[in-house]
Design a protein around this motif. Structure first.
Motif, PDB file in Angstrom:
ATOM      1  N   ASP A   1       1.297   3.280  -3.183  1.00  0.00           N
ATOM      2  CA  ASP A   1       0.164   4.066  -3.685  1.00  0.00           C
ATOM      3  C   ASP A   1      -0.293   4.959  -2.547  1.00  0.00           C
ATOM      4  O   ASP A   1      -0.913   4.503  -1.588  1.00  0.00           O
ATOM      5  CB  ASP A   1      -0.956   3.126  -4.138  1.00  0.00           C
ATOM      6  CG  ASP A   1      -2.129   3.871  -4.779  1.00  0.00           C
ATOM      7  OD1 ASP A   1      -2.434   4.995  -4.337  1.00  0.00           O
ATOM      8  OD2 ASP A   1      -2.748   3.318  -5.710  1.00  0.00           O
TER       9      ASP A   1
ATOM     10  N   PHE B   1       0.822  -1.206   0.000  1.00  0.00           N
ATOM     11  CA  PHE B   1       0.000   0.000   0.000  1.00  0.00           C
ATOM     12  C   PHE B   1       0.857   1.258   0.000  1.00  0.00           C
ATOM     13  O   PHE B   1       0.416   2.309  -0.468  1.00  0.00           O
ATOM     14  CB  PHE B   1      -0.921   0.020   1.231  1.00  0.00           C
ATOM     15  CG  PHE B   1      -2.187  -0.784   1.070  1.00  0.00           C
ATOM     16  CD1 PHE B   1      -2.223  -1.929   0.284  1.00  0.00           C
ATOM     17  CD2 PHE B   1      -3.354  -0.409   1.718  1.00  0.00           C
ATOM     18  CE1 PHE B   1      -3.376  -2.675   0.147  1.00  0.00           C
ATOM     19  CE2 PHE B   1      -4.521  -1.154   1.581  1.00  0.00           C
ATOM     20  CZ  PHE B   1      -4.535  -2.283   0.799  1.00  0.00           C
TER      21      PHE B   1
ATOM     22  N   LYS C   1      -4.018   4.874  -1.483  1.00  0.00           N
ATOM     23  CA  LYS C   1      -4.386   3.612  -0.860  1.00  0.00           C
ATOM     24  C   LYS C   1      -3.798   3.517   0.557  1.00  0.00           C
ATOM     25  O   LYS C   1      -4.455   3.037   1.488  1.00  0.00           O
ATOM     26  CB  LYS C   1      -3.892   2.444  -1.726  1.00  0.00           C
ATOM     27  CG  LYS C   1      -4.356   1.081  -1.238  1.00  0.00           C
ATOM     28  CD  LYS C   1      -3.828  -0.029  -2.121  1.00  0.00           C
ATOM     29  CE  LYS C   1      -4.458   0.002  -3.506  1.00  0.00           C
ATOM     30  NZ  LYS C   1      -4.028  -1.174  -4.312  1.00  0.00           N
ATOM     31  N   TYR C   2      -2.588   4.001   0.710  1.00  0.00           N
ATOM     32  CA  TYR C   2      -1.932   3.968   2.025  1.00  0.00           C
ATOM     33  C   TYR C   2      -2.703   4.807   3.044  1.00  0.00           C
ATOM     34  O   TYR C   2      -2.964   4.360   4.170  1.00  0.00           O
ATOM     35  CB  TYR C   2      -0.497   4.466   1.897  1.00  0.00           C
ATOM     36  CG  TYR C   2       0.164   4.785   3.217  1.00  0.00           C
ATOM     37  CD1 TYR C   2       0.611   3.775   4.068  1.00  0.00           C
ATOM     38  CD2 TYR C   2       0.332   6.105   3.616  1.00  0.00           C
ATOM     39  CE1 TYR C   2       1.215   4.071   5.277  1.00  0.00           C
ATOM     40  CE2 TYR C   2       0.932   6.416   4.823  1.00  0.00           C
ATOM     41  CZ  TYR C   2       1.373   5.401   5.653  1.00  0.00           C
ATOM     42  OH  TYR C   2       1.961   5.696   6.857  1.00  0.00           O
TER      43      TYR C   2
END
Length: 297
Positions: A149, A146, A152-153
């Protein structure tokens, strides 16, 4: 007499069952007792057979067939059914001694940890004095990939914080599958992800790549189904900035690093679990080893 337990949580595919299996193996090698509870009614494969399996009470497949519900609705129904039949847990766990670490392997549907109040009720039942009285902590796993990105993280970190606030038990956040990113991220860059740093959004590799390629997208005229247009829009950036700012304001989220195939890494995570549930009064958490990075020098 208190019991001790850890609830292993996180989104689907982050390696919860793999971590549970590695944890059980490590405990067995060190002559410690483990009691493995599967609370995922949709689970199929296990490296270690559960000592208690919710599928013996109810399964998602049966609920979907009989009640014509989808996977998420079926899962929520299964947990509501469990809450109406808590003797299923009590009868199995009541006789366990303080020598056991009770490992709860949880489902991967994020809504269980964000806005549905079923898990807080379950945690309260497990931890209340006079009943099972389990000294329980939560281990929330987020896949290390993750960090590649930014959006997303930060979304995953927000889910982790939501779980912390809802469950109100000692909580560990863990970046799992660290071995997958050791060749994709420099060690000094990884440190910025251990505690979410809002400035990570200022040097998002996705934005930098588009700028180098000379790609400019007008989100107002682009196709609404175009993912690149959506994720490059000003509104999406403001959303991510707001999420990052919220995480920084609360200051609750930080991560430990886990490689489930590394026994030393698993042992270090276990030392943190033991510390927060006070399994050993005088024990200090162990230093967690880093994967081997090319730029360690």
């Amino acid at each position: 007499m208190s019991k001790y337990g850890v609830m292993v949580m996180g989104p689907a595919g982050v390696g919860k069952s793999t971590f549970c299996a590695a944890l059980i193996t490590h405990l067995q090698l060190n002559r410690r007792s483990a009691f493995y509870v599967n609370l995922d009614p949709a689970a199929e494969h296990f490296e270690h057979q559960p000592d208690l399996d919710i599928r013996d009470l109810i399964s998602v497949d049966d609920v979907m067939d009989e009640l014509k519900l989808g996977p998420n609705g079926g899962l929520i129904y299964c947990f509501e059914f469990l809450m109406e039949n808590l003797d299923f847990l009590t009868e199995a766990l009541d006789s366990l001694t303080e020598e056991y670490l009770i490992i709860f392997d949880m489902p991967g549907q994020v809504e269980l940890y964000t806005h549905i109040p079923i898990l807080p009720r379950l945690v309260k039942f497990l931890t209340q004095p006079g009943a099972l009285d389990i000294r329980l902590c939560a281990a929330y796993l987020l896949e290390a990939t993750f960090v590649l990105d930014r959006a997303k993280y930060f979304a995953g970190s927000l889910s982790a914080m939501s779980a912390m606030l809802m469950l109100e038990v000692p909580h560990l956040n863990i970046l799992s599958k660290m071995d997958l990113i050791k060749d994709q991220l420099r060690k000094k860059d990884l440190k910025r992800f251990i505690t979410p740093d809002p400035s990570l959004l200022d040097d998002d590799p996705a934005d930098a790549g588009r700028k180098r390629a000379g790609v400019t997208i007008d989100p107002h005229s682009a196709d609404p189904k175009d993912k690149d247009a959506l994720m490059s829009g000003a509104t999406f950036k403001r959303l991510n900035s707001a999420v990052a700012g919220l995480l920084e304001t609360f200051g609750m989220v930080s991560y430990l690093k886990l490689s489930s195939n590394d026994e030393e890494s698993v042992g270090a995570i276990l030392s943190y679990i033991d510390d927060v549930i006070q399994f050993h009064e005088a024990q200090e958490p162990k230093e967690i080893p880093d994967p081997e990075y090319e730029d360690d020098v």
